[in-house]
Motif scaffolding. Structure first.
Motif, PDB file in Angstrom:
ATOM      1  N   VAL A  43      21.641  -8.316   6.091  1.00  0.00           N
ATOM      2  CA  VAL A  43      20.492  -8.990   5.481  1.00  0.00           C
ATOM      3  C   VAL A  43      19.205  -8.448   6.076  1.00  0.00           C
ATOM      4  N   GLY A  44      19.194  -8.217   7.386  1.00  0.00           N
ATOM      5  CA  GLY A  44      18.018  -7.645   8.037  1.00  0.00           C
ATOM      6  C   GLY A  44      17.717  -6.253   7.505  1.00  0.00           C
ATOM      7  N   ARG A  45      18.796  -5.461   7.322  1.00  0.00           N
ATOM      8  CA  ARG A  45      18.596  -4.127   6.746  1.00  0.00           C
ATOM      9  C   ARG A  45      18.027  -4.209   5.332  1.00  0.00           C
ATOM     10  N   VAL A  46      18.591  -5.088   4.531  1.00  0.00           N
ATOM     11  CA  VAL A  46      18.094  -5.247   3.157  1.00  0.00           C
ATOM     12  C   VAL A  46      16.640  -5.696   3.177  1.00  0.00           C
ATOM     13  N   VAL A  47      16.315  -6.616   4.063  1.00  0.00           N
ATOM     14  CA  VAL A  47      14.932  -7.084   4.164  1.00  0.00           C
ATOM     15  C   VAL A  47      14.028  -5.950   4.610  1.00  0.00           C
ATOM     16  N   GLU A  48      14.474  -5.149   5.594  1.00  0.00           N
ATOM     17  CA  GLU A  48      13.675  -4.013   6.055  1.00  0.00           C
ATOM     18  C   GLU A  48      13.518  -2.973   4.949  1.00  0.00           C
ATOM     19  N   GLU A  49      14.614  -2.716   4.200  1.00  0.00           N
ATOM     20  CA  GLU A  49      14.535  -1.766   3.084  1.00  0.00           C
ATOM     21  C   GLU A  49      13.548  -2.267   2.030  1.00  0.00           C
ATOM     22  N   ARG A  50      13.637  -3.537   1.716  1.00  0.00           N
ATOM     23  CA  ARG A  50      12.710  -4.105   0.734  1.00  0.00           C
ATOM     24  C   ARG A  50      11.275  -4.057   1.240  1.00  0.00           C
ATOM     25  N   GLU A  51      11.106  -4.340   2.502  1.00  0.00           N
ATOM     26  CA  GLU A  51       9.761  -4.272   3.080  1.00  0.00           C
ATOM     27  C   GLU A  51       9.224  -2.845   3.037  1.00  0.00           C
ATOM     28  N   GLY A  52      10.107  -1.883   3.367  1.00  0.00           N
ATOM     29  CA  GLY A  52       9.707  -0.472   3.276  1.00  0.00           C
ATOM     30  C   GLY A  52       9.389  -0.091   1.839  1.00  0.00           C
ATOM     31  N   TYR A  53      10.222  -0.546   0.892  1.00  0.00           N
ATOM     32  CA  TYR A  53       9.971  -0.263  -0.522  1.00  0.00           C
ATOM     33  C   TYR A  53       8.643  -0.865  -0.968  1.00  0.00           C
ATOM     34  N   VAL A  54       8.411  -2.100  -0.567  1.00  0.00           N
ATOM     35  CA  VAL A  54       7.149  -2.756  -0.931  1.00  0.00           C
ATOM     36  C   VAL A  54       5.972  -2.021  -0.308  1.00  0.00           C
ATOM     37  N   THR A  55       6.109  -1.605   0.938  1.00  0.00           N
ATOM     38  CA  THR A  55       5.032  -0.891   1.613  1.00  0.00           C
ATOM     39  C   THR A  55       4.744   0.443   0.929  1.00  0.00           C
ATOM     40  N   THR A  56       5.802   1.214   0.653  1.00  0.00           N
ATOM     41  CA  THR A  56       5.585   2.508  -0.013  1.00  0.00           C
ATOM     42  C   THR A  56       5.063   2.312  -1.428  1.00  0.00           C
ATOM     43  N   THR A  57       5.592   1.328  -2.132  1.00  0.00           N
ATOM     44  CA  THR A  57       5.113   1.067  -3.494  1.00  0.00           C
ATOM     45  C   THR A  57       3.654   0.652  -3.474  1.00  0.00           C
ATOM     46  N   ARG A  58       3.296  -0.147  -2.501  1.00  0.00           N
ATOM     47  CA  ARG A  58       1.896  -0.561  -2.388  1.00  0.00           C
ATOM     48  C   ARG A  58       0.995   0.619  -2.079  1.00  0.00           C
ATOM     49  N   ALA A  59       1.457   1.481  -1.190  1.00  0.00           N
ATOM     50  CA  ALA A  59       0.664   2.669  -0.850  1.00  0.00           C
ATOM     51  C   ALA A  59       0.525   3.578  -2.076  1.00  0.00           C
ATOM     52  N   GLU A  60       1.626   3.767  -2.813  1.00  0.00           N
ATOM     53  CA  GLU A  60       1.562   4.575  -4.030  1.00  0.00           C
ATOM     54  C   GLU A  60       0.630   3.935  -5.054  1.00  0.00           C
ATOM     55  N   ALA A  61       0.708   2.609  -5.163  1.00  0.00           N
ATOM     56  CA  ALA A  61      -0.159   1.902  -6.115  1.00  0.00           C
ATOM     57  C   ALA A  61      -1.628   2.067  -5.723  1.00  0.00           C
ATOM     58  N   LYS A  62      -1.918   2.015  -4.424  1.00  0.00           N
ATOM     59  CA  LYS A  62      -3.300   2.215  -3.981  1.00  0.00           C
ATOM     60  C   LYS A  62      -3.767   3.627  -4.303  1.00  0.00           C
ATOM     61  N   GLU A  63      -2.887   4.617  -4.072  1.00  0.00           N
ATOM     62  CA  GLU A  63      -3.237   5.999  -4.390  1.00  0.00           C
ATOM     63  C   GLU A  63      -3.485   6.161  -5.883  1.00  0.00           C
ATOM     64  N   LYS A  64      -2.597   5.582  -6.683  1.00  0.00           N
ATOM     65  CA  LYS A  64      -2.765   5.671  -8.136  1.00  0.00           C
ATOM     66  C   LYS A  64      -4.026   4.959  -8.578  1.00  0.00           C
ATOM     67  N   LEU A  65      -4.332   3.827  -7.958  1.00  0.00           N
ATOM     68  CA  LEU A  65      -5.548   3.101  -8.293  1.00  0.00           C
ATOM     69  C   LEU A  65      -6.780   3.931  -7.964  1.00  0.00           C
ATOM     70  N   LEU A  66      -6.758   4.617  -6.809  1.00  0.00           N
ATOM     71  CA  LEU A  66      -7.869   5.494  -6.456  1.00  0.00           C
ATOM     72  C   LEU A  66      -8.009   6.632  -7.462  1.00  0.00           C
ATOM     73  N   LYS A  67      -6.873   7.208  -7.876  1.00  0.00           N
ATOM     74  CA  LYS A  67      -6.916   8.277  -8.881  1.00  0.00           C
ATOM     75  C   LYS A  67      -7.474   7.752 -10.198  1.00  0.00           C
ATOM     76  N   VAL A  68      -7.021   6.559 -10.585  1.00  0.00           N
ATOM     77  CA  VAL A  68      -7.490   5.964 -11.843  1.00  0.00           C
ATOM     78  C   VAL A  68      -8.987   5.690 -11.777  1.00  0.00           C
ATOM     79  N   GLU A  69      -9.448   5.173 -10.648  1.00  0.00           N
ATOM     80  CA  GLU A  69     -10.880   4.913 -10.506  1.00  0.00           C
ATOM     81  C   GLU A  69     -11.677   6.213 -10.548  1.00  0.00           C
ATOM     82  N   LYS A  70     -11.133   7.259  -9.917  1.00  0.00           N
ATOM     83  CA  LYS A  70     -11.805   8.554  -9.943  1.00  0.00           C
ATOM     84  C   LYS A  70     -11.847   9.101 -11.364  1.00  0.00           C
ATOM     85  N   LEU A  71     -10.722   9.031 -12.067  1.00  0.00           N
ATOM     86  CA  LEU A  71     -10.673   9.489 -13.455  1.00  0.00           C
ATOM     87  C   LEU A  71     -11.599   8.668 -14.344  1.00  0.00           C
TER      88      LEU A  71
END
Length: 153
Positions: A43-71
């Protein structure tokens, strides 16, 4: 049990120290180990994996948002430039059409004036010609009347 009696414990009292206490302690430790290895770690591993997924997804979303704002900023700038170019083109077209209208109006006015002047000259010429013809005809008619009057006498 003799040693327990030396400590002052009596059987059935508040604390009963016999073989159950170590057995319960071993069961708790064993149960904690089993639960930790079978349930809490996965369960801890799954929670850590989900947290990592959420963190990377959030970082990707921020990058995409910056690209969208630039565009978006680039597109707004392009749209502004296109609007300015279109407005300039419209103004140029309006100026050209106004210039062409004035030129055509001046040309039409000049042609109308020339045509009117030509018509006036032609009318004057025809009037002169008609007056001359009328004069000649009136002289002939006058001479004819005089001849008939004199010839009738």
């Amino acid at each position: 049990m003799i040693s327990l009696f030396l400590l002052g414990a009596t059987e059935g009292g508040l604390f009963d120290f016999d073989a159950t206490l170590p057995l319960m302690a071993v069961q708790v430790v064993l149960l904690t180990f089993i639960l930790n290895s079978l349930f809490f770690r996965p369960v801890g591993r799954v929670v850590e994996e989900r947290e990592g997924y959420v963190t990377t997804t959030r970082a990707e979303a921020k990058e995409k948002l910056l690209k969208v704002e630039k565009l978006e900023a680039e597109l707004l700038e392009q749209l502004k430039g296109a609007r300015q170019a279109a407005q300039k083109l419209i103004n140029d077209a309006e100026q050209d059409s106004d210039r062409l209208y004035r030129e055509a109006l001046a040309l039409a006015t000049a042609e109308a004036n020339a045509s009117r002047e030509e018509a006036r000259r032609e009318i004057d010429s025809q009037r002169e010609s008609a007056l001359n013809q009328l004069k000649v005809d009136s002289e002939k008619l006058g001479d004819l009347i005089v001849e008939r009057l004199l010839g009738a006498k």
